[in-house]
Design a protein around this motif. Structure first.
Motif, PDB file in Angstrom:
ATOM      1  N   GLY A  46       0.783  -1.230   0.000  1.00  0.00           N
ATOM      2  CA  GLY A  46       0.000   0.000   0.000  1.00  0.00           C
ATOM      3  C   GLY A  46       0.812   1.275   0.000  1.00  0.00           C
ATOM      4  O   GLY A  46       0.311   2.334   0.373  1.00  0.00           O
ATOM      5  N   THR A  47       2.059   1.198  -0.457  1.00  0.00           N
ATOM      6  CA  THR A  47       2.897   2.401  -0.481  1.00  0.00           C
ATOM      7  C   THR A  47       2.919   3.065  -1.851  1.00  0.00           C
ATOM      8  O   THR A  47       3.518   4.132  -2.001  1.00  0.00           O
ATOM      9  N   GLU A  48       2.289   2.445  -2.838  1.00  0.00           N
ATOM     10  CA  GLU A  48       2.188   3.043  -4.169  1.00  0.00           C
ATOM     11  C   GLU A  48       0.815   2.758  -4.750  1.00  0.00           C
ATOM     12  O   GLU A  48       0.320   1.632  -4.674  1.00  0.00           O
ATOM     13  N   LEU A  49       0.192   3.773  -5.311  1.00  0.00           N
ATOM     14  CA  LEU A  49      -1.168   3.648  -5.825  1.00  0.00           C
ATOM     15  C   LEU A  49      -1.284   4.410  -7.133  1.00  0.00           C
ATOM     16  O   LEU A  49      -0.741   5.524  -7.259  1.00  0.00           O
ATOM     17  N   THR A  50      -1.968   3.808  -8.091  1.00  0.00           N
ATOM     18  CA  THR A  50      -2.176   4.448  -9.384  1.00  0.00           C
ATOM     19  C   THR A  50      -3.665   4.534  -9.674  1.00  0.00           C
ATOM     20  O   THR A  50      -4.394   3.546  -9.539  1.00  0.00           O
ATOM     21  N   TYR A  51      -4.102   5.740 -10.069  1.00  0.00           N
ATOM     22  CA  TYR A  51      -5.503   5.935 -10.447  1.00  0.00           C
ATOM     23  C   TYR A  51      -5.578   6.982 -11.545  1.00  0.00           C
ATOM     24  O   TYR A  51      -4.927   8.030 -11.457  1.00  0.00           O
ATOM     25  N   ASP A  52      -6.367   6.667 -12.560  1.00  0.00           N
ATOM     26  CA  ASP A  52      -6.627   7.600 -13.656  1.00  0.00           C
ATOM     27  C   ASP A  52      -5.329   8.127 -14.272  1.00  0.00           C
ATOM     28  O   ASP A  52      -5.206   9.326 -14.575  1.00  0.00           O
ATOM     29  N   GLY A  53      -4.355   7.221 -14.436  1.00  0.00           N
ATOM     30  CA  GLY A  53      -3.113   7.586 -15.099  1.00  0.00           C
ATOM     31  C   GLY A  53      -2.079   8.262 -14.238  1.00  0.00           C
ATOM     32  O   GLY A  53      -0.976   8.568 -14.708  1.00  0.00           O
ATOM     33  N   THR A  54      -2.394   8.499 -12.975  1.00  0.00           N
ATOM     34  CA  THR A  54      -1.445   9.158 -12.071  1.00  0.00           C
ATOM     35  C   THR A  54      -0.997   8.182 -10.998  1.00  0.00           C
ATOM     36  O   THR A  54      -1.829   7.505 -10.385  1.00  0.00           O
ATOM     37  N   THR A  55       0.304   8.099 -10.773  1.00  0.00           N
ATOM     38  CA  THR A  55       0.849   7.219  -9.747  1.00  0.00           C
ATOM     39  C   THR A  55       1.289   8.046  -8.546  1.00  0.00           C
ATOM     40  O   THR A  55       1.997   9.047  -8.677  1.00  0.00           O
ATOM     41  N   TYR A  56       0.837   7.622  -7.374  1.00  0.00           N
ATOM     42  CA  TYR A  56       1.196   8.270  -6.121  1.00  0.00           C
ATOM     43  C   TYR A  56       2.088   7.307  -5.338  1.00  0.00           C
ATOM     44  O   TYR A  56       1.774   6.120  -5.216  1.00  0.00           O
TER      45      TYR A  56
END
Length: 214
Positions: free
Chosen positions: A155-165
């Protein structure tokens, strides 16, 4: 009495014939005859040995296993959901990404996956987004993946709608909690209760995902 397929000679027995093949026709032998000669010698021929074939077969099986594992999982590791239709459980979920709260009961998300999904009326009926689980082995990672929210195991990296956090960025925070406790989405299995209204009142797992950036 064996007769040579490569010349006119004939032989008293099979062993004599195979010795003849090895001595006189080694460069002409078919693959089958190569194996016959190798068997007589107790060694390997120029074709693939049983061990080589076995290793090749094992490699194929391993590659297939890796490929199938990747196919069964939506955004996650592990074996993926099983026994679809065997259970029907409910809980609630809220996802906010960089200040945008996702409407999980909208047409964009409703009914997205057979094992885990939302319907289109819970927000109005219960005042909460109620999830529906219809299979065993649904991890939170899988559940989020069905909504287009891809997250790594811890849970340290998340991608949604083309953006990676990523939490590698000191200005980014990814909080993934179940009933107020932090969990690792790759191993946490979603669980709930049978009654939808009870789930809306907090009896099933309450899942909250919040991504903030500085």
């Amino acid at each position: 009495m064996p007769e040579c397929d490569y010349c006119a000679d004939s032989f008293s027995d099979e062993d004599a014939y195979l010795r003849h093949l090895a001595e006189e026709h080694e460069g002409e032998l078919t693959r089958i005859d190569q194996r016959r000669v190798a068997s007589m010698r107790g060694g390997s021929d120029s074709g693939p040995s049983n061990a080589t074939i076995g290793l090749a077969g094992l490699s194929v099986v391993m590659l297939l296993a890796v490929g199938l594992t990747g196919y069964l999982i939506v955004g996650g590791s592990g074996e993926g959901p099983t026994d679809q239709g065997a259970v029907h459980e409910h809980g609630t979920m809220e996802i906010t990404i960089d200040g945008q709260r996702l409407d999980l009961t909208s047409a964009e998300f409703a009914g997205a996956d057979g094992a885990f999904h939302f319907h289109g009326n819970e927000q109005q009926e219960y005042g909460a987004a109620v999830w529906h689980k219809h299979a065993r082995g649904v991890t939170l990672q899988y559940a989020l993946g069905t909504l287009g929210v891809e997250v790594n195991d811890d849970g340290t990296e998340l991608t949604y709608d083309g953006t990676t956090y990523s939490e590698d960025n000191p200005n980014t925070s990814i909080d993934i909690e179940v009933d107020g406790e932090a969990v690792e989405p790759g191993t946490h299995e979603v669980a709930g209760v049978a009654d939808e209204s009870a789930a809306a009142n907090g009896e099933g797992q309450d899942i909250v995902v919040n991504v903030t950036t500085g």
